[in-house]
Design a protein around this motif. Structure first.
Motif, short mmCIF file in Angstrom:
data_model
loop_
_atom_site.label_atom_id
_atom_site.label_comp_id
_atom_site.label_asym_id
_atom_site.label_seq_id
_atom_site.Cartn_x
_atom_site.Cartn_y
_atom_site.Cartn_z
N TYR A 66 0.85 -1.28 0.02
CA TYR A 66 0.00 0.06 0.10
C TYR A 66 0.77 1.23 0.01
O TYR A 66 0.55 2.35 -0.63
CB TYR A 66 -0.85 -0.06 1.31
N GLY A 69 2.22 1.96 -3.46
CA GLY A 69 1.22 2.23 -4.26
C GLY A 69 0.85 1.38 -5.20
O GLY A 69 0.19 1.55 -6.24
N ASP A 72 -4.53 -0.85 -3.65
CA ASP A 72 -5.32 0.23 -3.40
C ASP A 72 -6.29 -0.08 -1.94
O ASP A 72 -5.86 -1.11 -1.40
CB ASP A 72 -6.58 0.21 -4.65
N ASP A 73 -7.06 0.75 -1.71
CA ASP A 73 -7.72 0.69 -0.26
C ASP A 73 -8.43 -0.72 -0.35
O ASP A 73 -8.52 -1.07 0.68
CB ASP A 73 -8.53 2.22 -0.23
#
Length: 134
Positions: A66, A69, A72-73
């Motif tokens: 995370y 990058g 994702d959430d």
């Protein structure tokens, strides 16, 4: 003569601060935090637990991906949900074991009775006569 030092980024300063704090913590706890005690973090009932090790590795992997990058959430939320489930399994098993009824051992005394026409002996002692029977 003027020396121009390159400017340091905020991320580098933050990393140096965390490394310094970790070093001070290590200096403070180096005699107490032995490898055996450190590994006891991942023990369950005195044995290294694969479930706890895997939960630690997965949560660290998820947070690193995370931060880079690459996740994702939603992906991080799903991964941490699985980690929470792995940690909850051990709690559920321990709770079920504590709710399970344990067997009760009953200890009784042995009674030896000798009956003859005139007397009654219980455990080698004469029994007291029952006044109502006379």
């Amino acid at each position: 003569m003027t020396i121009a030092l390159p400017s340091l980024s905020f991320a580098l300063l933050t990393a140096l601060l965390w490394a310094g704090l970790a070093f001070l913590l290590w200096l403070w706890l180096r005699r107490e935090l032995t490898p055996k005690r450190f590994l006891s973090i991942w023990e369950s009932d005195g044995v290294l637990s694969t479930r706890l090790l895997l939960a630690t590795v997965l949560s660290g992997f998820g947070m690193a991906m995370y931060a880079a990058g690459r996740m994702d959430d939603g992906g991080l939320s799903q991964l941490l949900g699985w980690v929470t489930g792995m940690l909850a399994v051990g709690g559920v098993v321990k709770a079920a074991a504590s709710l399970k009824s344990e067997t009760t051992n009953v200890t009784t005394k042995t009674l030896n009775a000798e009956v003859s026409a005139d007397t009654v002996n219980l455990n080698g002692k004469p029994a007291t006569p029952n006044p109502e029977s006379e």
